[in-house]
Design a protein around this motif. Structure first.
Motif, PDB file in Angstrom:
ATOM      1  N   ALA A  94       0.164  -0.474  -1.052  1.00 46.07           N
ATOM      2  CA  ALA A  94      -0.722  -1.689  -0.933  1.00 46.07           C
ATOM      3  C   ALA A  94      -1.670  -1.865  -2.193  1.00 46.07           C
ATOM      4  N   GLN A  95      -2.332  -2.994  -2.219  1.00 48.85           N
ATOM      5  CA  GLN A  95      -3.390  -3.143  -3.195  1.00 48.85           C
ATOM      6  C   GLN A  95      -4.509  -3.722  -2.093  1.00 48.85           C
ATOM      7  N   ASP A  96      -5.865  -2.852  -2.685  1.00 45.59           N
ATOM      8  CA  ASP A  96      -6.883  -3.464  -1.775  1.00 45.59           C
ATOM      9  C   ASP A  96      -7.529  -4.674  -2.146  1.00 45.59           C
ATOM     10  N   GLU A  97      -8.514  -4.897  -1.740  1.00 44.95           N
ATOM     11  CA  GLU A  97      -9.164  -6.483  -1.948  1.00 44.95           C
ATOM     12  C   GLU A  97      -9.752  -6.456  -3.343  1.00 44.95           C
ATOM     13  N   ARG A  98      -9.946  -5.446  -4.029  1.00 40.69           N
ATOM     14  CA  ARG A  98     -10.441  -5.562  -5.429  1.00 40.69           C
ATOM     15  C   ARG A  98      -8.941  -5.205  -6.449  1.00 40.69           C
ATOM     16  N   GLY A  99      -7.839  -4.970  -5.801  1.00 42.68           N
ATOM     17  CA  GLY A  99      -6.880  -4.832  -6.649  1.00 42.68           C
ATOM     18  C   GLY A  99      -6.337  -3.522  -6.902  1.00 42.68           C
ATOM     19  N   ALA A 100      -7.026  -2.383  -6.362  1.00 42.10           N
ATOM     20  CA  ALA A 100      -6.670  -1.121  -6.593  1.00 42.10           C
ATOM     21  C   ALA A 100      -5.499  -0.713  -5.805  1.00 42.10           C
ATOM     22  N   VAL A 101      -4.272   0.084  -6.337  1.00 45.53           N
ATOM     23  CA  VAL A 101      -3.201   0.392  -6.002  1.00 45.53           C
ATOM     24  C   VAL A 101      -3.261   1.500  -4.927  1.00 45.53           C
ATOM     25  N   VAL A 102      -2.983   1.331  -3.657  1.00 44.37           N
ATOM     26  CA  VAL A 102      -3.058   2.452  -2.652  1.00 44.37           C
ATOM     27  C   VAL A 102      -1.840   2.914  -2.312  1.00 44.37           C
ATOM     28  N   ASP A 103      -1.329   4.257  -2.836  1.00 46.66           N
ATOM     29  CA  ASP A 103      -0.031   4.729  -2.561  1.00 46.66           C
ATOM     30  C   ASP A 103       0.206   5.175  -1.292  1.00 46.66           C
ATOM     31  N   PRO A 104       1.495   5.378  -0.978  1.00 47.58           N
ATOM     32  CA  PRO A 104       1.845   5.851   0.212  1.00 47.58           C
ATOM     33  C   PRO A 104       1.532   7.013   1.017  1.00 47.58           C
ATOM     34  N   GLY A 105       0.834   7.668   0.171  1.00 55.45           N
ATOM     35  CA  GLY A 105       0.294   9.059   0.777  1.00 55.45           C
ATOM     36  C   GLY A 105      -0.999   8.814   1.174  1.00 55.45           C
ATOM     37  N   GLN A 106      -1.734   7.999   0.405  1.00 54.50           N
ATOM     38  CA  GLN A 106      -3.148   7.514   0.958  1.00 54.50           C
ATOM     39  C   GLN A 106      -3.034   6.851   1.999  1.00 54.50           C
ATOM     40  N   LEU A 107      -2.023   5.845   2.292  1.00 52.60           N
ATOM     41  CA  LEU A 107      -1.823   4.855   3.519  1.00 52.60           C
ATOM     42  C   LEU A 107      -1.692   5.674   4.670  1.00 52.60           C
ATOM     43  N   LEU A 108      -0.924   6.775   4.731  1.00 54.48           N
ATOM     44  CA  LEU A 108      -0.615   7.640   5.564  1.00 54.48           C
ATOM     45  C   LEU A 108      -1.860   8.302   6.224  1.00 54.48           C
ATOM     46  N   LYS A 154      -2.222 -14.902   8.422  1.00 57.39           N
ATOM     47  CA  LYS A 154      -1.917 -15.860   7.428  1.00 57.39           C
ATOM     48  C   LYS A 154      -1.484 -14.966   6.042  1.00 57.39           C
ATOM     49  N   LEU A 155      -0.415 -15.597   5.631  1.00 55.25           N
ATOM     50  CA  LEU A 155       0.324 -14.816   4.467  1.00 55.25           C
ATOM     51  C   LEU A 155       0.320 -15.504   3.152  1.00 55.25           C
ATOM     52  N   GLU A 156       0.030 -15.073   1.995  1.00 58.14           N
ATOM     53  CA  GLU A 156       0.218 -15.681   0.840  1.00 58.14           C
ATOM     54  C   GLU A 156       1.239 -14.919  -0.072  1.00 58.14           C
ATOM     55  N   PRO A 157       1.649 -15.563  -1.122  1.00 63.17           N
ATOM     56  CA  PRO A 157       2.800 -15.061  -1.622  1.00 63.17           C
ATOM     57  C   PRO A 157       2.590 -13.840  -2.968  1.00 63.17           C
ATOM     58  N   ALA A 158       1.056 -13.959  -3.412  1.00 64.57           N
ATOM     59  CA  ALA A 158       0.752 -13.001  -4.330  1.00 64.57           C
ATOM     60  C   ALA A 158      -0.772 -12.609  -4.120  1.00 64.57           C
ATOM     61  N   TRP A 159      -1.040 -11.294  -4.425  1.00 66.03           N
ATOM     62  CA  TRP A 159      -2.377 -10.956  -4.493  1.00 66.03           C
ATOM     63  C   TRP A 159      -3.356 -11.836  -5.193  1.00 66.03           C
ATOM     64  N   ARG A 160      -4.412 -11.957  -4.557  1.00 69.15           N
ATOM     65  CA  ARG A 160      -5.781 -12.431  -5.312  1.00 69.15           C
ATOM     66  C   ARG A 160      -6.955 -11.731  -4.811  1.00 69.15           C
TER      67      ARG A 160
END
Length: 787
Positions: A591-605, A568-574
């Motif tokens: 990405a942004q996690d559920e608290r809004g912290a940015v997860v950079d590409p290196g961490q996602l890898l 289920k997709l929404e247009p903006a983070w909440r």
């Protein structure tokens, strides 16, 4: 205080004046406009300056060097792909450190009171303070509404007259705190005006604006450029004129003889030749080596180096680029521009706003009412980092080049093609398809919109080669993929470069011409197959909700793949849901996690490697420069990490089989599938991986890149493996690699904290610079001894 000059602009609206040079290198009163900005910063006590570059960076670095001659220290930060205003400044934070700093554009003309802006910023305790300017024509700009204390209440982009509640516009001059920059993801396209400032405003962060005293103008087009020059001559903007003032309103490199028809204000450079009876001024700039013939009239015009207005030529409101010429009796009206080496022949007339592109000619006696441009100027197309050819539409990238390229690709057999949904990209891809057909090959056209889909089509359909033409703000990126869905590899790239250089065009007989066919591999098919391939083969515990925008082709691809998974997709983070964003053609995921912290590409890898190990794969393949965190994750499961180039064909084959480790849509599907089957949040998955902090720098090189790398390898008693040199230093890692598109060395340092990473990066950057100087001196000595 330190400053960042944003100097990555191409200046497309400033053409033909800006053709072939970065916009900050546009000459104004005998020096690049960016030099005036450096002088402004220096006058306010700012001498430690970072400069962000993207378009043709080498010319800027060659001119300014380290800044010593101007009494400042310049540190260069270069983007391989445009990162937006905030994204480019984010790259400088390794040098900025923990103090507030100033940001300014390298291609504006201004004398604003930067000291007052810094004082206001400190007094208000602001996270960000915007320098504002009261503009008489605010409709062209974004408006900024503030309260009585200067706190920003609202932004109005592209206002109509009904929305002009203020004349305060955003100048692009900012005072920022590091805490504001913490919201900007690393290596991701992010903009101050579109992304960061609206986010700060929504959060209620201390965001202020201050109307500044002085002069400011965006040198956006040729008219604005001429206005800036005239305003400087009139004293409306305080700039270093760079020449002695010989009389009221007249600056000249040499004393002027008596009897000249000179109407102030005028600026006359070294080696200017003025014919008998000519009339110069008012508001006229004649740069080094300019020639003005007998009885010519030049008013309110700028003639750049070695340009010429011959006998009885009339110029009013015109700009002549270097080595351009208006021949005898030519007339150039308001707004006329001659590009470099362009020629207005005898008796020709250029009406208002007519422009000749470099090397073009207005025939003798003609009356020209429209501009003359060259479709595509010849240049050598070469692969850059990431296996992509980059060029500018209308300069080095045009239909002729793509026709040749298509012919070369067609010699290998079936060619897949696709493009961005823009007219320019469509025109280029049709030219490439025609070239392939002329070589006797079929071209398989796809209605795909993003390079990542092209990679999927190449792999799913096992095409010998797939060409995807991406256009972004007049910059064109040519992406090439082989049947494994990966870039072609250096050996194949060199073969293609050689064929382009030699002009090896193949043409076949009429009865053997190929066809252009429409592929049935549609975006819907791509999304379905991507989701099917990347999802985990276990039943989901829940239907996952995630946020993905739809403003870019990459994000629209991301939405399609996650929709095919059943999200289920929404247009903006909440709060409570993850958000995903794709960039760089769909090959980079943030990405942004559920608290809004940015997860950079290196961490996602690292998280994706964790999922791979938990599923029992035992091996993962990653790019040569991937974070050391992936090795630590794999080691915890007794697994192995293969790195591209270092581990040869085995790594490449595994990398092709694991698209979720290289493509943003597949990666997002894999992550969401893992969260759906386990019930874990993205925040929980990230917490299971080691955190490494990284700093990046680039060191411009004057010596040969290979010799510098060899010297570094000898010093470290290591052999470069694959694309670069990877070193373990205590608890940190350093990765050094030469860049393909320019003479520079990229240094990436990782450590358990920012301080160690920054120390490692600075140490190896300094060492690389020392070795570069030593190698250059050695080569110079050898040349001298040979003579």
């Amino acid at each position: 205080m330190k400053a960042v000059i944003m100097a990555g602009g191409e200046g497309t609206r400033l053409r033909p004046l800006s053709l072939g040079r970065p916009k900050p290198m546009t000459p104004l009163l005998g020096r690049p406009v960016m030099e005036h900005i450096i002088n402004l910063l220096k006058s306010h006590g700012i001498t430690d300056i970072c400069v962000t570059l993207c378009y043709k960076p080498q010319g800027v670095m060659d001119y300014f060097g380290g800044g010593e001659q101007l009494g400042v220290r310049l540190t260069w930060f270069i983007e391989d792909e445009p990162l937006g205003t905030a994204g480019s400044v984010k790259n400088c934070m390794s040098h900025i450190g923990g103090e507030d700093f100033l940001v300014i554009s390298g291609d504006c003309v201004c004398d604003l009171d930067l000291t007052a802006l810094a004082r206001f910023h400190r007094e208000r305790g602001a996270q960000a303070t915007l320098g504002l300017y009261r503009h008489p024509s605010p409709l062209e700009y974004g408006l900024v509404l503030t309260d009585g204390q200067g706190r920003i209440e609202r932004f109005v982009e592209k206002p109509g007259w009904g929305q002009v509640f203020t004349d305060q516009i955003n100048t692009g001059v900012y005072l920022l705190s590091p805490s504001a920059m913490d919201r900007v993801p690393q290596d991701t396209a992010w903009d101050f005006g579109k992304d960061l400032f609206p986010a700060l405003l929504q959060e209620g962060a201390p965001l202020y604006g201050l109307p500044l005293e002085g002069y400011w103008r965006d040198m956006g087009d040729c008219k604005a450029y001429l206005d800036c020059a005239c305003d400087a001559l009139s004293g409306k903007v305080k700039l270093d004129m760079g020449l002695p003032k010989r009389s009221a309103g007249v600056w000249s490199a040499r004393p002027l003889p008596q009897g000249l028809n000179l109407v102030p204000p005028c600026w006359i450079g070294e080696g200017v030749s003025l014919g008998a009876g000519c009339l110069i001024g008012p508001h006229t700039v004649l740069e080094r080596g300019v020639q003005v013939g007998e009885r010519a009239m030049v008013q309110r015009s700028v003639l750049l180096e070695n340009a010429a207005a011959h006998a009885r030529a009339t110029l009013y409101g015109a700009v002549l680029c270097p080595s351009a010429a208006a021949r005898e009796g030519a007339v150039l009206n308001e707004g006329a521009v001659l590009g470099e080496n362009a020629l207005a022949e005898e008796g020709s007339t250029l009406l208002e706003r007519v422009r000749l592109w470099p090397g073009q000619t207005a025939p003798a006696g003609c009356r020209l009412a429209r501009s003359v441009t060259s479709g595509s100027q010849k240049g050598v197309l070469r692969f850059g980092d990431g296996g992509v050819i980059r060029g500018v539409l209308g300069e080095d990238m045009g239909p002729e080049a793509l026709l040749t390229l298509g012919s070369i690709l067609g010699a290998e057999g079936l060619v897949g093609v696709g493009c961005s949904p823009t007219p320019g990209a469509g025109m280029l891809v049709r030219a490439a398809a025609a070239g392939a057909a002329a070589a006797g090959a079929d071209a398989l056209a796809h209605s795909l919109t993003s390079p990542v889909q092209g990679a999927g089509a190449a792999q799913q359909l096992q095409l010998p080669v797939f060409l995807f033409v991406e256009e972004c703000e007049n910059t064109v990126y040519l992406h090439f993929f082989g049947p494994d869905g990966l870039p072609l590899g250096r050996a194949r790239e060199r073969k293609l470069e050689h064929a382009l250089l030699q002009g090896e065009v193949r043409r076949t007989r009429g009865d053997q011409v190929g066809r252009v066919r429409q592929s049935e591999f549609t975006p819907e098919v791509w999304a379905r197959r991507t989701a099917e391939r990347a999802r985990l083969r276990r039943p989901a515990l829940r239907r996952l909700t995630a946020a993905v925008g739809d403003a870019t082709p990459e994000d629209r691809c991301l939405r399609a793949a996650l929709s095919a998974l059943g999200c289920k997709l929404e247009p903006a983070w909440r709060p409570g849901i993850p958000a995903f964003h794709a960039s760089r053609g769909g090959f980079t995921l943030t990405a942004q996690d559920e608290r809004g912290a940015v997860v950079d590409p290196g961490q996602l890898l690292a998280v994706l490697t964790l999922i791979e190990m938990e599923n029992g794969a035992g091996k993962a393949a990653v790019p040569a420069g991937a974070s050391a965190a992936v090795e630590l994750v794999a080691a915890g499961y007794g697994g192995t990490v293969l790195r591209l180039d270092r581990d040869g064909d085995q790594a490449r084959a595994l990398y092709a089989a694991q698209p979720w480790l290289r493509q943003a849509p597949s990666a997002a599907v894999r992550l969401c599938s893992r969260m759906a089957v386990s019930g874990q949040s993205l925040e929980a998955l990230v917490s299971k991986t080691p955190r490494f902090s990284a700093w990046k720098r680039e060191v411009p090189l004057t010596a040969d890149r290979g010799q510098v790398m060899q010297a570094l390898a000898r010093e470290q008693a290591r052999q470069p493996s694959g694309e670069g040199l990877r070193l373990r230093t205590g608890s940190g890692w350093v990765y050094l690699t030469p860049l393909a598109r320019r003479s520079a060395l990229r240094i990436v340092a990782e450590g358990p904290d920012l301080e160690l990473a920054a120390e490692l990066c600075d140490f190896y950057a300094g060492r690389a610079a020392e070795i570069d100087r030593a190698v250059s001196e050695h080569c110079a000595q050898e040349e001298n001894s040979g003579e």
